[in-house]
Each structure stands twice: as C-alpha cells, then as structure tokens.
Scaffold this motif. Structure first.
Motif, mmCIF file in Angstrom:
data_model
loop_
_atom_site.group_PDB
_atom_site.id
_atom_site.type_symbol
_atom_site.label_atom_id
_atom_site.label_comp_id
_atom_site.label_asym_id
_atom_site.label_seq_id
_atom_site.Cartn_x
_atom_site.Cartn_y
_atom_site.Cartn_z
ATOM 1 N N LYS A 1 3.065 0.609 30.421
ATOM 2 C CA LYS A 1 2.677 -0.608 31.132
ATOM 3 C C LYS A 1 1.997 -0.209 32.432
ATOM 4 O O LYS A 1 2.523 0.610 33.195
ATOM 5 C CB LYS A 1 3.910 -1.472 31.430
ATOM 6 C CG LYS A 1 3.569 -2.819 32.060
ATOM 7 C CD LYS A 1 4.837 -3.654 32.253
ATOM 8 C CE LYS A 1 4.517 -5.021 32.840
ATOM 9 N NZ LYS A 1 5.739 -5.832 33.029
ATOM 10 N N THR B 1 0.428 -1.452 36.073
ATOM 11 C CA THR B 1 0.449 -2.521 37.077
ATOM 12 C C THR B 1 -0.105 -1.985 38.395
ATOM 13 O O THR B 1 -0.306 -0.770 38.558
ATOM 14 C CB THR B 1 1.874 -3.045 37.317
ATOM 15 O OG1 THR B 1 2.716 -1.945 37.713
ATOM 16 C CG2 THR B 1 2.441 -3.693 36.066
ATOM 17 N N LYS B 2 -0.329 -2.897 39.321
ATOM 18 C CA LYS B 2 -0.699 -2.516 40.682
ATOM 19 C C LYS B 2 0.460 -2.828 41.617
ATOM 20 O O LYS B 2 1.108 -3.866 41.487
ATOM 21 C CB LYS B 2 -1.947 -3.275 41.146
ATOM 22 C CG LYS B 2 -3.254 -2.698 40.653
ATOM 23 C CD LYS B 2 -4.436 -3.431 41.293
ATOM 24 C CE LYS B 2 -5.759 -2.826 40.857
ATOM 25 N NZ LYS B 2 -6.904 -3.530 41.498
ATOM 26 N N ASN B 3 0.717 -1.914 42.570
ATOM 27 C CA ASN B 3 1.762 -2.182 43.548
ATOM 28 C C ASN B 3 1.206 -3.009 44.700
ATOM 29 O O ASN B 3 0.031 -3.409 44.693
ATOM 30 C CB ASN B 3 2.405 -0.874 44.034
ATOM 31 C CG ASN B 3 1.399 0.049 44.712
ATOM 32 O OD1 ASN B 3 0.376 -0.386 45.221
ATOM 33 N ND2 ASN B 3 1.723 1.337 44.721
ATOM 34 N N SER C 1 -7.214 -2.935 33.169
ATOM 35 C CA SER C 1 -6.419 -4.117 32.847
ATOM 36 C C SER C 1 -4.940 -3.828 33.065
ATOM 37 O O SER C 1 -4.437 -2.757 32.698
ATOM 38 C CB SER C 1 -6.655 -4.537 31.395
ATOM 39 O OG SER C 1 -7.982 -4.983 31.210
ATOM 40 N N GLU C 2 -4.255 -4.784 33.650
ATOM 41 C CA GLU C 2 -2.814 -4.645 33.861
ATOM 42 C C GLU C 2 -2.060 -5.222 32.674
ATOM 43 O O GLU C 2 -2.425 -6.264 32.134
ATOM 44 C CB GLU C 2 -2.406 -5.359 35.144
ATOM 45 C CG GLU C 2 -3.014 -4.752 36.400
ATOM 46 C CD GLU C 2 -2.545 -5.441 37.657
ATOM 47 O OE1 GLU C 2 -1.310 -5.457 37.900
ATOM 48 O OE2 GLU C 2 -3.397 -5.982 38.396
ATOM 49 N N GLY C 3 -1.004 -4.501 32.297
ATOM 50 C CA GLY C 3 -0.206 -4.935 31.162
ATOM 51 C C GLY C 3 0.082 -3.784 30.224
ATOM 52 O O GLY C 3 0.034 -2.615 30.614
ATOM 53 N N TYR D 1 -2.504 1.789 41.420
ATOM 54 C CA TYR D 1 -1.986 1.653 40.057
ATOM 55 C C TYR D 1 -0.692 2.441 39.876
ATOM 56 O O TYR D 1 -0.536 3.544 40.412
ATOM 57 C CB TYR D 1 -3.015 2.150 39.040
ATOM 58 C CG TYR D 1 -4.173 1.217 38.840
ATOM 59 C CD1 TYR D 1 -4.021 0.015 38.150
ATOM 60 C CD2 TYR D 1 -5.434 1.526 39.345
ATOM 61 C CE1 TYR D 1 -5.089 -0.850 37.970
ATOM 62 C CE2 TYR D 1 -6.510 0.667 39.168
ATOM 63 C CZ TYR D 1 -6.329 -0.523 38.482
ATOM 64 O OH TYR D 1 -7.385 -1.381 38.312
ATOM 65 N N GLU D 2 0.229 1.849 39.100
ATOM 66 C CA GLU D 2 1.457 2.519 38.697
ATOM 67 C C GLU D 2 1.655 2.315 37.198
ATOM 68 O O GLU D 2 1.165 1.345 36.632
ATOM 69 C CB GLU D 2 2.664 1.978 39.468
ATOM 70 C CG GLU D 2 2.626 2.295 40.950
ATOM 71 C CD GLU D 2 3.861 1.805 41.699
ATOM 72 O OE1 GLU D 2 4.596 0.963 41.127
ATOM 73 O OE2 GLU D 2 4.080 2.254 42.827
ATOM 74 N N GLU E 1 4.459 2.749 33.725
ATOM 75 C CA GLU E 1 5.798 2.950 33.200
ATOM 76 C C GLU E 1 5.657 3.315 31.723
ATOM 77 O O GLU E 1 5.135 2.532 30.934
ATOM 78 C CB GLU E 1 6.648 1.695 33.372
ATOM 79 C CG GLU E 1 8.121 1.923 33.131
ATOM 80 C CD GLU E 1 8.965 0.723 33.524
ATOM 81 O OE1 GLU E 1 9.976 0.909 34.229
ATOM 82 O OE2 GLU E 1 8.620 -0.405 33.115
#
Length: 407
Positions: free
Chosen positions: A47, A49-51, A26-28, A56-57, A59
């Motif tokens: 956090k 996210t996908k680039n 899940s992103e977020g 996936y990346e 932070e």
C-alpha cells in the motif's frame, strides 16, 4: 510588455503544474511482481500513501506481517525504494499507475526484474475453486534424494482458496507465506526486502510436489506428505562444543575498532547470550527484535547480550554501516561485533569459532552461565510466523534465562 510577462508566467506555471502531475504515484493498493526462474512471477502486495509532509511511504504485506517502508526517493520519473534494515532496494522508472525496474542486492551481485501495477489487490489469481485443503502439518523434504536434502515442517491454514503459513527448518522458518490453492495448484510467496520466496506445488489430499524459488538465482524441488505428529530435531542438540574445548571464546572488534572478548569486565559474573547473526538475515532480525524487546521489558542486570555479525558486505566500511543501520532501526543497545565481512559462508564462520562443531545456521545463540560454562546452544530461530512455536519458544527462553540467573 507587462501583459506579455504575466502571460508567460501563467504559461510556465501551467506547464510546471502539468509536469508535477506527471511525476506522481497513485495512492492505495499495488501488486508487485518479481521475475524468478522458469518464467514464474513472485507477487506481493503493498500500500502506497503520502505522509503529512508529502513524502511517500509504503506498507508491504505478507499474510499478517506488515513491513513499513519510509525510505522512498523520487527524482523526476525515477524511484528508489529501500526496505528497513536490509541492503536490498528497488530502483526503476514510474508512471502514475506503474513501476518497472529491478530489485538489487549489490553485495551479492543479484538483480531481479521488478514490476508493480496500481489497483490490483489479489496476490495470486484464482481461476477455479480449490480442489483440496492444505490446512495442517506437512512432513517436507527439500532437494529429496540428494546430498543437499533437508527436512522441514510445513504448517498451513486454508480458508476457501486463501492459504497462509510457513515452512520450519532446523535453521529457522521461511517467513510469512501468503498464497492460494487454485484447483490442484498451490502457490505461496513472501518478500521482506532480503529474501524473495516463491513456492509452487501440485496438491493431492495427502501430498505436495513442488518447487521452491529464491529470487532468480536458486531453485530446488520439494515433496511433502501429511503428518500431524511430525517434528524436527531438537534445536538445542544440533550445535555443540567439540571435544577438547570446555569454553566458548571470541575476540572481535566493535564499531570503534575496540576488541571485545568474553574475558572483558562487562561479562564477568553475568549470564551471557552470544548471538551469531548477520544484518542481511531475516530470521536474525526476528531474533534481534525479540532480544531487544526482552531487554526492554525485563532489564536484567545480571544478563548480557552480545552479537557476532558475519556480513557478506564486500568492504569493512559497508559491513559497519549495515550494523549501524540495524542498531538504529531496531534500537539495539547491546554490542554488535564485526566477526567477518566479504562472506557469510558458514565454513569460514566456523573457522572463526573453532570450538563449535559447525555453524549450521544464522542465527545461533550460545547461552553461557555466570561461571563461563556453555549451558545450551540454540540453532536457528523460529519467529512470529511460526505462531504457537514462537509462543512456546518465548516461554522456554524466559524460564531458562531465569534459571541461569538464579544460580
């Protein structure tokens, strides 16, 4: 027969898509927790996210610090997360909304249980309003009444339950601490891929009484009292040349095996800043970033920087890889020499540099004038987490370096 093969293709495609769906994250916002000692949990948020390429990346958040992580490997339901520069990594299994595994530092044989849950934004749970406000300066003693006792300066800002700040010591700071006061309990944490710090304490209007945890391998008590005028010893007075020595010297190999010393032509008639450091050390990373930035902005032709790396990597090859990783990630253009591998022990480091009274801290910087004389030795580094102290340091550094250049 043709219809049969078409149906088979559709079925296989359906199951392939279903399988792909099972192995996504899940992103977020996520809440991560490391299991330290005394059944305590060290939390931090990140956090995911996908680039644009679909990778996936991450932070990682510690107060105002943001750590960008772009080395995330996924294979079926296995995940490996490697933070920038440092050796430590997270490895485990995942579902869409959870990750379970370990935070691992191979060279130190350290393994810390790790768990992350999607959708939780709170770092620490707040159960009651804060009874006290810890904003201000705290005179702090770690491991009080023991031979290992050392002083620190707590610097905190509290808004309602939320607390940010750090502890400064003579060897550096404890990074960007982020936490809460719930009732009369203070909790602060930081995770940067190298260090995993948790501080817990009971609070009164004038005292803190608590425990500091570093991963799941170390803990120590600390006490603190309010003292708005408390200051640590001058960082320029702690390390010095021993009697009988009037020069600083070294001879260590670079990444190509070429021996480098202060007698080399590249250092002649230049102000030289020698950085004693390690690629595993967050305060050293802060200092290295500052030196790299200073060089880019000022491009001083008559100033030379050189780093002496004391690495705990078990082999020379791994130590050199860590140095190369730091160089590439941060853009270090000055030489980083391998002074030691297999241990970062400060007593062993001092044996490599016998002219120093001791190696008290990674990092330590030696300032040498154009005639080869040691003009100052600065122990530790108070980085951007220390706020005004960091601003003050940058001004003093620039003024002192320009004075040496002008001579």
């Amino acid at each position: 027969m043709r219809r049969f093969f078409l149906a088979l293709v559709l079925i296989l495609g359906f199951y392939s898509c279903e399988k792909e769906k099972k192995h996504t994250l899940s992103e977020g916002m996520w809440l991560a927790e490391l299991a330290v000692m005394d059944n305590e949990k060290l939390p931090f948020n990140f956090k995911l996210t996908k680039n644009t390429s679909g990778a996936y990346e991450m932070e990682i958040y510690n107060a105002t610090e943001r750590i960008a992580v772009d080395e995330i490997e996924i294979s079926n339901d296995s995940i490996r997360i490697k933070t920038p520069v440092f050796e430590g990594y997270i490895a485990g299994k995942f579902t869409k909304n959870s990750i379970e595994g370990q935070f691992i530092k191979n060279s130190l044989d350290r393994i810390v249980p790790f768990k992350a849950t999607f959708g939780i934004k709170e770092r620490f749970k707040v159960t009651t309003p804060a009874k006290e406000n810890v904003s201000g300066i705290w005179e702090t003693e770690f491991s009080p009444n023991t031979d290992d006792s050392y002083m620190a300066k707590g610097i905190f800002l509290q808004r309602e339950n939320k607390v940010t700040g750090t502890f400064r010591t003579t060897t550096g700071d404890y990074r960007y601490l982020d936490g809460v006061v719930s009732g009369d309990s203070l909790k602060l944490s930081a995770f940067d891929g190298a260090h995993a710090f948790l501080f817990t304490a009971k609070v009164t209007d004038s005292s803190l009484n608590g425990t500091f945890y570093s991963g799941n391998h170390f803990k120590e008590p600390f006490v603190a009292k309010r003292n708005e005028v408390f200051e640590l010893p001058n960082a320029d007075s702690l390390t010095f040349l021993k009697k009988g020595y009037d020069k600083f010297s070294f001879s260590f190999p670079d990444e190509h095996g070429t021996m480098v010393s202060l007698e080399d032509e590249r250092f002649k008639n230049k102000v030289v800043v020698v950085q004693i450091m390690g690629t595993w050390c967050p305060n050293c990373l802060d200092e290295t970033k500052f030196y790299v930035d200073y060089n880019k902005k000022n491009t001083p032709k008559d100033v030379a920087f050189v780093a002496l790396a004391f690495e705990y990597a078990k082999t020379k090859d791994h130590a050199l890889k860590s140095i190369d990783r730091l160089r590439k990630r941060i853009g270090v253009e000055y030489p980083i020499l391998l002074a030691q591998f297999g241990s970062s022990d400060k007593e062993l480091a001092q044996q490599k540099l016998p002219m120093l009274n001791r190696v008290l801290s990674y990092p330590t910087s030696i300032f040498i004038d154009k005639k080869g004389n040691v003009r100052k030795i600065h122990t530790g580094f108070n980085g951007p987490a220390t706020g005004d102290k960091f601003v003050e340091f940058k001004k003093e550094f620039d003024t002192f370096l320009k004075m040496l250049q002008a001579e």
